[in-house]
Design an enzyme around this catalytic site. Structure first.
Site, PDB file in Angstrom:
ATOM      1  N   GLU A 127      34.991  39.969  40.952  1.00  0.00           N
ATOM      2  CA  GLU A 127      36.057  39.572  41.860  1.00  0.00           C
ATOM      3  C   GLU A 127      37.391  40.111  41.351  1.00  0.00           C
ATOM      4  O   GLU A 127      37.594  40.300  40.157  1.00  0.00           O
ATOM      5  CB  GLU A 127      36.103  38.045  41.961  1.00  0.00           C
ATOM      6  CG  GLU A 127      34.824  37.529  42.587  1.00  0.00           C
ATOM      7  CD  GLU A 127      34.815  36.026  42.835  1.00  0.00           C
ATOM      8  OE1 GLU A 127      34.335  35.633  43.885  1.00  0.00           O
ATOM      9  OE2 GLU A 127      35.293  35.275  41.972  1.00  0.00           O
ATOM     10  N   CYS A 140      45.071  40.875  39.785  1.00  0.00           N
ATOM     11  CA  CYS A 140      44.334  40.331  38.643  1.00  0.00           C
ATOM     12  C   CYS A 140      42.983  41.051  38.594  1.00  0.00           C
ATOM     13  O   CYS A 140      42.160  40.915  39.497  1.00  0.00           O
ATOM     14  CB  CYS A 140      44.191  38.830  38.856  1.00  0.00           C
ATOM     15  SG  CYS A 140      43.315  38.029  37.537  1.00  0.00           S
ATOM     16  N   CYS A 147      31.238  37.122  31.386  1.00  0.00           N
ATOM     17  CA  CYS A 147      32.001  37.215  30.137  1.00  0.00           C
ATOM     18  C   CYS A 147      31.062  36.896  28.991  1.00  0.00           C
ATOM     19  O   CYS A 147      30.238  35.987  29.096  1.00  0.00           O
ATOM     20  CB  CYS A 147      33.166  36.224  30.146  1.00  0.00           C
ATOM     21  SG  CYS A 147      34.200  36.345  28.670  1.00  0.00           S
ATOM     22  N   CYS A 151      34.179  29.961  26.907  1.00  0.00           N
ATOM     23  CA  CYS A 151      35.197  28.923  26.765  1.00  0.00           C
ATOM     24  C   CYS A 151      34.792  27.740  27.637  1.00  0.00           C
ATOM     25  O   CYS A 151      34.318  27.929  28.760  1.00  0.00           O
ATOM     26  CB  CYS A 151      36.564  29.466  27.175  1.00  0.00           C
ATOM     27  SG  CYS A 151      37.024  30.900  26.182  1.00  0.00           S
ATOM     28  N   CYS A 154      36.065  27.311  31.394  1.00  0.00           N
ATOM     29  CA  CYS A 154      36.157  28.500  32.252  1.00  0.00           C
ATOM     30  C   CYS A 154      34.867  28.738  33.036  1.00  0.00           C
ATOM     31  O   CYS A 154      33.776  28.775  32.465  1.00  0.00           O
ATOM     32  CB  CYS A 154      36.484  29.722  31.390  1.00  0.00           C
ATOM     33  SG  CYS A 154      36.467  31.261  32.307  1.00  0.00           S
ATOM     34  N   GLY A 211      35.943  38.317  32.474  1.00  0.00           N
ATOM     35  CA  GLY A 211      35.630  39.080  31.272  1.00  0.00           C
ATOM     36  C   GLY A 211      36.696  39.078  30.205  1.00  0.00           C
ATOM     37  O   GLY A 211      37.840  38.682  30.439  1.00  0.00           O
ATOM     38  N   CYS A 385      43.080  31.203  37.934  1.00  0.00           N
ATOM     39  CA  CYS A 385      42.595  31.486  36.581  1.00  0.00           C
ATOM     40  C   CYS A 385      41.314  30.736  36.283  1.00  0.00           C
ATOM     41  O   CYS A 385      41.244  29.524  36.469  1.00  0.00           O
ATOM     42  CB  CYS A 385      43.611  30.999  35.551  1.00  0.00           C
ATOM     43  SG  CYS A 385      44.975  32.087  35.346  1.00  0.00           S
TER      44      CYS A 385
HETATM   45  N1  SAH Z   1      39.109  36.612  28.926  1.00  0.00           N
HETATM   46  C1  SAH Z   1      40.510  36.717  28.914  1.00  0.00           C
HETATM   47  C2  SAH Z   1      41.110  37.020  30.275  1.00  0.00           C
HETATM   48  C3  SAH Z   1      40.529  36.308  31.465  1.00  0.00           C
HETATM   49  S1  SAH Z   1      40.799  34.573  31.600  1.00  0.00           S
HETATM   50  C4  SAH Z   1      41.143  35.485  28.323  1.00  0.00           C
HETATM   51  O1  SAH Z   1      40.441  34.505  28.112  1.00  0.00           O
HETATM   52  O2  SAH Z   1      42.326  35.538  28.019  1.00  0.00           O
HETATM   53  C5  SAH Z   1      42.505  34.454  32.125  1.00  0.00           C
HETATM   54  C6  SAH Z   1      43.174  33.127  31.726  1.00  0.00           C
HETATM   55  O3  SAH Z   1      42.656  32.029  32.485  1.00  0.00           O
HETATM   56  C7  SAH Z   1      42.962  32.754  30.278  1.00  0.00           C
HETATM   57  O4  SAH Z   1      44.149  32.284  29.691  1.00  0.00           O
HETATM   58  C8  SAH Z   1      41.972  31.635  30.390  1.00  0.00           C
HETATM   59  O5  SAH Z   1      41.943  30.838  29.262  1.00  0.00           O
HETATM   60  C9  SAH Z   1      42.434  30.929  31.623  1.00  0.00           C
HETATM   61  N2  SAH Z   1      41.460  30.020  32.237  1.00  0.00           N
HETATM   62  C10 SAH Z   1      40.121  30.091  32.168  1.00  0.00           C
HETATM   63  N3  SAH Z   1      39.570  29.077  32.879  1.00  0.00           N
HETATM   64  C11 SAH Z   1      40.589  28.365  33.404  1.00  0.00           C
HETATM   65  C12 SAH Z   1      40.657  27.227  34.265  1.00  0.00           C
HETATM   66  N4  SAH Z   1      39.560  26.673  34.740  1.00  0.00           N
HETATM   67  N5  SAH Z   1      41.869  26.770  34.618  1.00  0.00           N
HETATM   68  C13 SAH Z   1      42.995  27.377  34.178  1.00  0.00           C
HETATM   69  N6  SAH Z   1      42.986  28.482  33.390  1.00  0.00           N
HETATM   70  C14 SAH Z   1      41.808  28.956  32.997  1.00  0.00           C
HETATM   71 FE1  SF4 Z   2      36.930  32.557  27.823  1.00  0.00          FE
HETATM   72 FE2  SF4 Z   2      38.409  34.371  29.151  1.00  0.00          FE
HETATM   73 FE3  SF4 Z   2      35.752  34.666  28.929  1.00  0.00          FE
HETATM   74 FE4  SF4 Z   2      36.706  32.733  30.470  1.00  0.00          FE
HETATM   75  S1  SF4 Z   2      36.971  34.925  30.811  1.00  0.00           S
HETATM   76  S2  SF4 Z   2      35.020  32.571  28.997  1.00  0.00           S
HETATM   77  S3  SF4 Z   2      38.550  32.150  29.343  1.00  0.00           S
HETATM   78  S4  SF4 Z   2      37.235  34.687  27.252  1.00  0.00           S
END
Ligand code: SAH
Ligand code: SF4
Length: 411
Positions: A127, A140, A147, A151, A154, A211, A385
């Protein structure tokens, strides 16, 4: 039971998944994503003499990245014979947009189809999200299908299947978005939504889609160098931000080899909590991460590193943590983005109460970090996000409705 186990029971205990290695390029490769020297080699492979290659590369670059053309036949500065040879061997394909959703706030989310698994024939998809404002439009972009990391808060992290995108598939997202927005010279803008007032729809890029970009370093680097090339798409490196969950060894490389803006997904001020929220922290703890930020090439007061901090109710949102955050970032050229947690079906977390976000934000503001809360955009279409996930693991209509209702009552 630890926080990680309650949040993601199935995948607790390991830091990262292994990406699939089974990418097979299409029979007729696309020129999109090739560097100038790769393009020159591609021209060599179809018999273009060496002395002509530089000029031909320049011409193709202009048609592909400045004008947005997809048809060799329309590239009139290229000789007719070469155009025919090019279309026998190559394409200018970008990922195919198979669905578009437009949010009530004007955010657009596109589902893009990519070459899939050569064994099963099942396609892969990612996406890509467009967030328009009055004077800027931010795209974005995704770096992987799924990924490798997981986390706890996420949605993308819950997807098991992971494949690295190629440089062409990363640049291709920018081209596909500009196609949909009519964002090429002489293009026609969509009438069903917001676009910025200036002459460009896509003015900024954030590598914050699906990712972990620093786990697909070479492809992301090559793609961003194309996106920032002044003879083509020409988006300045100051308007390109790469977000990482903290792949420490590649942070310095990103500064040296890409030179874009950096964002760090910090989300916790203590290792014990960050180990659970961002399991990669077990490999690269906060101290090492911040050391890499201190040394990030080019960071200055004018080019600050953004620290992202997702606001999770009762998990990381106390005033003590706000104060600790400010102390932790002392001496780093930093900005702080507080991100209200975006829920997704099955997520265990809750977003902090607005009152708590304001109190937290006040501490951060008093320490000199202005406008720190990032208002969520496109939540109703799961475009905010951390809400992205591939079509192959898509939500049911009922889940979608529930989420929409949640987003509406929250705003
Ligand atoms: N993988 C990279 C980039 C993609 S995630 C990273 O983790 O930085 C982009 C941002 O969205 C990151 O700061 C991530 O921690 C945040 N994010 C992930 N899940 C989220 C959620 N459910 N609500 C708000 N932010 C979130
Ligand atoms: Fe973590 Fe970013 Fe991967 Fe989501 S996309 S699992 S926030 S590293």
């Amino acid at each position: 039971m630890t926080l990680l186990e309650t949040h993601t029971p199935a995948i607790a205990g390991f830091v990262e998944k292994t990406p699939l290695e089974r990418y097979v390029a299409p029979k007729k490769p696309s020129l999109v994503g090739m560097s100038r020297s790769e393009l020159a080699d591609a021209l060599g492979s179809i018999g273009v003499p060496e002395r002509q290659r530089k000029m031909r590369v320049q011409q193709l670059w202009h048609w592909i990245y400045f004008r947005g053309f997809t048809d060799f036949d329309a590239m009139t500065s290229v000789s007719k014979e070469l155009r025919a040879t090019l279309s026998q061997h190559f394409t200018v394909d970008r990922p195919e947009v198979i669905a578009e959703q437009v949010s009530v706030d004007g955010t657009r989310k596109w589902l893009l189809r990519l070459p899939g698994d050569p064994d099963s024939g099942l396609p892969h998809d990612v996406e890509c999200v467009y967030i328009p404002d009055t004077e800027r439009g931010t795209l974005c972009v995704s770096s992987q299908v799924g990924c490798t990391l997981n986390c706890s808060f996420c949605h993308t992290g819950t997807q098991r299947l992971v494949r690295n995108l190629t440089a062409g598939e990363i640049v291709g997202q920018v081209l596909a978005a500009r196609d949909k927005l009519g964002d090429w010279p002489g293009g026609v803008r969509p009438t069903d939504g917001v676009v910025p007032t200036g002459d460009r729809c896509v003015t900024n890029i954030v590598m914050m889609g699906m990712g972990e970009p620093l786990y697909n370093f070479e492809a992301v680097r090559d793609a961003l160098l194309i996106v920032s090339d002044g003879d083509g798409i020409g988006i300045s490196k100051r308007r390109i931000t790469l977000s990482t969950s903290g792949v420490v060894p590649n942070i310095a490389r990103a500064g040296a080899e890409i030179g874009c803006m950096l964002a760090i997904s910090l989300h916790a001020v203590r290792d014990d909590l960050r180990n659970e929220l961002v399991p990669l922290n077990r490999k690269y703890p906060i101290k090492e991460l911040l050391e890499a930020c201190r040394n990030y090439p080019g960071a200055s007061n004018a080019k600050r590193i953004t620290f992202e901090y997702v606001m999770l109710k009762g998990v990381n949102d106390s005033i003590e943590e706000a104060k600790a955050l400010v102390r932790l970032l002392k001496g780093i050229h930093a900005k702080i983005n507080l991100i209200p947690f975006n829920p997704w079906p099955g997520s265990k977390d809750e977003c902090s109460d607005w009152e708590q976000i304001e109190k937290f934000s006040q501490v951060v503001f008093d320490a000199g970090y202005a406008s720190p809360v990032r208002t969520p955009r496109g939540r109703d279409i799961l475009a905010a996000c951390g809400q992205l996930k591939s079509e192959t693991e898509k939500l049911t209509a009922r889940e979608r409705m529930a989420l929409r209702a949640m987003a509406m009552t929250d705003e």
